[in-house]
Design a protein around this motif. Structure first.
Motif, PDB file in Angstrom:
ATOM      1  N   ALA A  14     -67.041   9.347  17.824  1.00  0.00           N
ATOM      2  CA  ALA A  14     -66.884  10.578  18.612  1.00  0.00           C
ATOM      3  C   ALA A  14     -67.614  10.472  19.948  1.00  0.00           C
ATOM      4  O   ALA A  14     -68.633   9.787  20.060  1.00  0.00           O
ATOM      5  CB  ALA A  14     -67.424  11.772  17.828  1.00  0.00           C
ATOM      6  N   PRO A  15     -67.080  11.144  20.974  1.00  0.00           N
ATOM      7  CA  PRO A  15     -67.791  11.228  22.247  1.00  0.00           C
ATOM      8  C   PRO A  15     -69.135  11.919  22.038  1.00  0.00           C
ATOM      9  O   PRO A  15     -69.259  12.699  21.107  1.00  0.00           O
ATOM     10  CB  PRO A  15     -66.869  12.095  23.109  1.00  0.00           C
ATOM     11  CG  PRO A  15     -65.518  11.983  22.474  1.00  0.00           C
ATOM     12  CD  PRO A  15     -65.792  11.803  21.006  1.00  0.00           C
ATOM     13  N   PRO A  16     -70.114  11.637  22.822  1.00  0.00           N
ATOM     14  CA  PRO A  16     -70.056  10.816  24.024  1.00  0.00           C
ATOM     15  C   PRO A  16     -70.315   9.334  23.780  1.00  0.00           C
ATOM     16  O   PRO A  16     -70.201   8.534  24.691  1.00  0.00           O
ATOM     17  CB  PRO A  16     -71.159  11.411  24.891  1.00  0.00           C
ATOM     18  CG  PRO A  16     -72.204  11.813  23.910  1.00  0.00           C
ATOM     19  CD  PRO A  16     -71.419  12.308  22.697  1.00  0.00           C
ATOM     20  N   HIS A  17     -70.655   8.937  22.568  1.00  0.00           N
ATOM     21  CA  HIS A  17     -71.083   7.553  22.330  1.00  0.00           C
ATOM     22  C   HIS A  17     -69.981   6.625  21.859  1.00  0.00           C
ATOM     23  O   HIS A  17     -70.163   5.418  21.860  1.00  0.00           O
ATOM     24  CB  HIS A  17     -72.237   7.525  21.334  1.00  0.00           C
ATOM     25  CG  HIS A  17     -73.428   8.297  21.793  1.00  0.00           C
ATOM     26  ND1 HIS A  17     -74.120   7.979  22.944  1.00  0.00           N
ATOM     27  CD2 HIS A  17     -74.028   9.385  21.298  1.00  0.00           C
ATOM     28  CE1 HIS A  17     -75.105   8.837  23.121  1.00  0.00           C
ATOM     29  NE2 HIS A  17     -75.074   9.701  22.138  1.00  0.00           N
ATOM     30  N   GLY A  18     -68.854   7.162  21.434  1.00  0.00           N
ATOM     31  CA  GLY A  18     -67.799   6.306  20.912  1.00  0.00           C
ATOM     32  C   GLY A  18     -66.430   6.821  21.259  1.00  0.00           C
ATOM     33  O   GLY A  18     -66.271   7.867  21.892  1.00  0.00           O
ATOM     34  N   ALA A  19     -65.419   6.072  20.838  1.00  0.00           N
ATOM     35  CA  ALA A  19     -64.032   6.461  21.065  1.00  0.00           C
ATOM     36  C   ALA A  19     -63.140   5.693  20.102  1.00  0.00           C
ATOM     37  O   ALA A  19     -63.505   4.623  19.617  1.00  0.00           O
ATOM     38  CB  ALA A  19     -63.605   6.186  22.499  1.00  0.00           C
ATOM     39  N   LEU A  20     -61.978   6.253  19.853  1.00  0.00           N
ATOM     40  CA  LEU A  20     -60.961   5.656  18.998  1.00  0.00           C
ATOM     41  C   LEU A  20     -59.663   5.624  19.775  1.00  0.00           C
ATOM     42  O   LEU A  20     -59.290   6.614  20.415  1.00  0.00           O
ATOM     43  CB  LEU A  20     -60.794   6.497  17.727  1.00  0.00           C
ATOM     44  CG  LEU A  20     -59.625   6.146  16.817  1.00  0.00           C
ATOM     45  CD1 LEU A  20     -59.838   4.783  16.174  1.00  0.00           C
ATOM     46  CD2 LEU A  20     -59.469   7.214  15.742  1.00  0.00           C
ATOM     47  N   LEU A  21     -58.974   4.501  19.737  1.00  0.00           N
ATOM     48  CA  LEU A  21     -57.694   4.342  20.420  1.00  0.00           C
ATOM     49  C   LEU A  21     -56.658   3.891  19.402  1.00  0.00           C
ATOM     50  O   LEU A  21     -56.882   2.917  18.670  1.00  0.00           O
ATOM     51  CB  LEU A  21     -57.809   3.288  21.527  1.00  0.00           C
ATOM     52  CG  LEU A  21     -56.506   2.867  22.205  1.00  0.00           C
ATOM     53  CD1 LEU A  21     -55.918   4.030  23.002  1.00  0.00           C
ATOM     54  CD2 LEU A  21     -56.753   1.671  23.104  1.00  0.00           C
ATOM     55  N   PHE A  62     -54.234  -5.418  25.452  1.00  0.00           N
ATOM     56  CA  PHE A  62     -54.123  -4.062  25.986  1.00  0.00           C
ATOM     57  C   PHE A  62     -55.191  -3.154  25.382  1.00  0.00           C
ATOM     58  O   PHE A  62     -55.898  -2.444  26.101  1.00  0.00           O
ATOM     59  CB  PHE A  62     -52.728  -3.494  25.709  1.00  0.00           C
ATOM     60  CG  PHE A  62     -52.585  -2.054  26.110  1.00  0.00           C
ATOM     61  CD1 PHE A  62     -52.382  -1.707  27.439  1.00  0.00           C
ATOM     62  CD2 PHE A  62     -52.667  -1.045  25.165  1.00  0.00           C
ATOM     63  CE1 PHE A  62     -52.264  -0.369  27.813  1.00  0.00           C
ATOM     64  CE2 PHE A  62     -52.547   0.293  25.523  1.00  0.00           C
ATOM     65  CZ  PHE A  62     -52.353   0.630  26.857  1.00  0.00           C
ATOM     66  N   VAL A  63     -55.335  -3.187  24.054  1.00  0.00           N
ATOM     67  CA  VAL A  63     -56.346  -2.364  23.376  1.00  0.00           C
ATOM     68  C   VAL A  63     -57.737  -2.749  23.864  1.00  0.00           C
ATOM     69  O   VAL A  63     -58.560  -1.889  24.195  1.00  0.00           O
ATOM     70  CB  VAL A  63     -56.239  -2.504  21.844  1.00  0.00           C
ATOM     71  CG1 VAL A  63     -57.449  -1.909  21.143  1.00  0.00           C
ATOM     72  CG2 VAL A  63     -54.949  -1.863  21.345  1.00  0.00           C
ATOM     73  N   LEU A  64     -57.998  -4.040  23.934  1.00  0.00           N
ATOM     74  CA  LEU A  64     -59.308  -4.519  24.366  1.00  0.00           C
ATOM     75  C   LEU A  64     -59.639  -4.027  25.772  1.00  0.00           C
ATOM     76  O   LEU A  64     -60.729  -3.502  26.010  1.00  0.00           O
ATOM     77  CB  LEU A  64     -59.319  -6.046  24.311  1.00  0.00           C
ATOM     78  CG  LEU A  64     -60.652  -6.747  24.459  1.00  0.00           C
ATOM     79  CD1 LEU A  64     -61.634  -6.319  23.393  1.00  0.00           C
ATOM     80  CD2 LEU A  64     -60.445  -8.250  24.420  1.00  0.00           C
ATOM     81  N   LYS A  65     -58.704  -4.138  26.697  1.00  0.00           N
ATOM     82  CA  LYS A  65     -58.951  -3.717  28.078  1.00  0.00           C
ATOM     83  C   LYS A  65     -59.132  -2.197  28.180  1.00  0.00           C
ATOM     84  O   LYS A  65     -59.976  -1.725  28.945  1.00  0.00           O
ATOM     85  CB  LYS A  65     -57.816  -4.184  28.998  1.00  0.00           C
ATOM     86  CG  LYS A  65     -57.754  -5.688  29.154  1.00  0.00           C
ATOM     87  CD  LYS A  65     -59.035  -6.224  29.758  1.00  0.00           C
ATOM     88  CE  LYS A  65     -59.007  -7.720  29.923  1.00  0.00           C
ATOM     89  NZ  LYS A  65     -60.297  -8.248  30.379  1.00  0.00           N
ATOM     90  N   GLN A  66     -58.354  -1.440  27.411  1.00  0.00           N
ATOM     91  CA  GLN A  66     -58.503   0.018  27.433  1.00  0.00           C
ATOM     92  C   GLN A  66     -59.878   0.418  26.892  1.00  0.00           C
ATOM     93  O   GLN A  66     -60.546   1.295  27.458  1.00  0.00           O
ATOM     94  CB  GLN A  66     -57.398   0.687  26.609  1.00  0.00           C
ATOM     95  CG  GLN A  66     -56.007   0.493  27.169  1.00  0.00           C
ATOM     96  CD  GLN A  66     -55.864   1.041  28.572  1.00  0.00           C
ATOM     97  OE1 GLN A  66     -56.211   2.177  28.851  1.00  0.00           O
ATOM     98  NE2 GLN A  66     -55.355   0.223  29.473  1.00  0.00           N
ATOM     99  N   LEU A  67     -60.301  -0.208  25.804  1.00  0.00           N
ATOM    100  CA  LEU A  67     -61.620   0.108  25.241  1.00  0.00           C
ATOM    101  C   LEU A  67     -62.733  -0.317  26.193  1.00  0.00           C
ATOM    102  O   LEU A  67     -63.704   0.421  26.386  1.00  0.00           O
ATOM    103  CB  LEU A  67     -61.789  -0.546  23.875  1.00  0.00           C
ATOM    104  CG  LEU A  67     -60.937   0.039  22.758  1.00  0.00           C
ATOM    105  CD1 LEU A  67     -61.060  -0.804  21.491  1.00  0.00           C
ATOM    106  CD2 LEU A  67     -61.303   1.490  22.465  1.00  0.00           C
ATOM    107  N   GLU A  68     -62.598  -1.492  26.807  1.00  0.00           N
ATOM    108  CA  GLU A  68     -63.609  -1.938  27.773  1.00  0.00           C
ATOM    109  C   GLU A  68     -63.746  -0.940  28.926  1.00  0.00           C
ATOM    110  O   GLU A  68     -64.866  -0.632  29.351  1.00  0.00           O
ATOM    111  CB  GLU A  68     -63.247  -3.311  28.345  1.00  0.00           C
ATOM    112  CG  GLU A  68     -63.441  -4.444  27.379  1.00  0.00           C
ATOM    113  CD  GLU A  68     -63.012  -5.778  27.965  1.00  0.00           C
ATOM    114  OE1 GLU A  68     -62.504  -5.834  29.109  1.00  0.00           O
ATOM    115  OE2 GLU A  68     -63.187  -6.791  27.265  1.00  0.00           O
TER     116      GLU A  68
END
Length: 130
Positions: A14-21, A62-68
């Motif tokens: 969860a934000p602000p420390h994490g994210a899920l794609l 694509f996933v890697l670049k979006q998460l980065e």
């Protein structure tokens, strides 16, 4: 693989420390990943995956670049991750994307166990991650 993300408490990503794609195609989950806080300057990538029938289409990158990009927007300066010894495609992806192996690649994969990697994000002249 995306089902294994359900094993983690939602608060981990969860934000602000994490994210899920999750990447979908025609309403079906085809790729995804997440990150969580590892320490004050480091995000840890978790469970990067691509559905078997959708591999070799660039979705992992694509996933890697979006998460980065999101990791950088959240102010982290370093990314850490591990992958398993039986994941040569993942090892190749991370090396091609500029990650540094934190293990001796001359040692047989089975002797290493989890393969750790890191990547430092570029910092602009104002000190923000680029």
């Amino acid at each position: 693989m995306h089902a294994t993300l359900r094993d983690y408490p939602a608060a981990e990503f969860a934000p602000p420390h994490g994210a899920l794609l999750v990447v979908t195609r025609d309403g079906e989950a085809v790729a995804g990943g997440a990150f969580q806080r590892y320490d004050a300057e480091t995000a840890e990538l978790k469970r990067i995956w691509t559905a078997r029938e959708h591999r070799r289409q660039g979705l992992g990158l694509f996933v890697l670049k979006q998460l980065e990009a999101e990791v950088g927007r959240r102010g982290y300066r370093r990314i850490y991750l591990t992958t398993g010894p039986r994941q040569p495609e993942a090892v190749g992806l991370y090396l091609a994307a500029g990650y540094t192996a934190l293990y001796d690649p001359a040692v047989p994969a089975e002797q290493i166990g989890p393969h750790p990697f890191e990547k430092y994000l570029p910092v602009d002249e104002l000190g923000a991650t680029a």
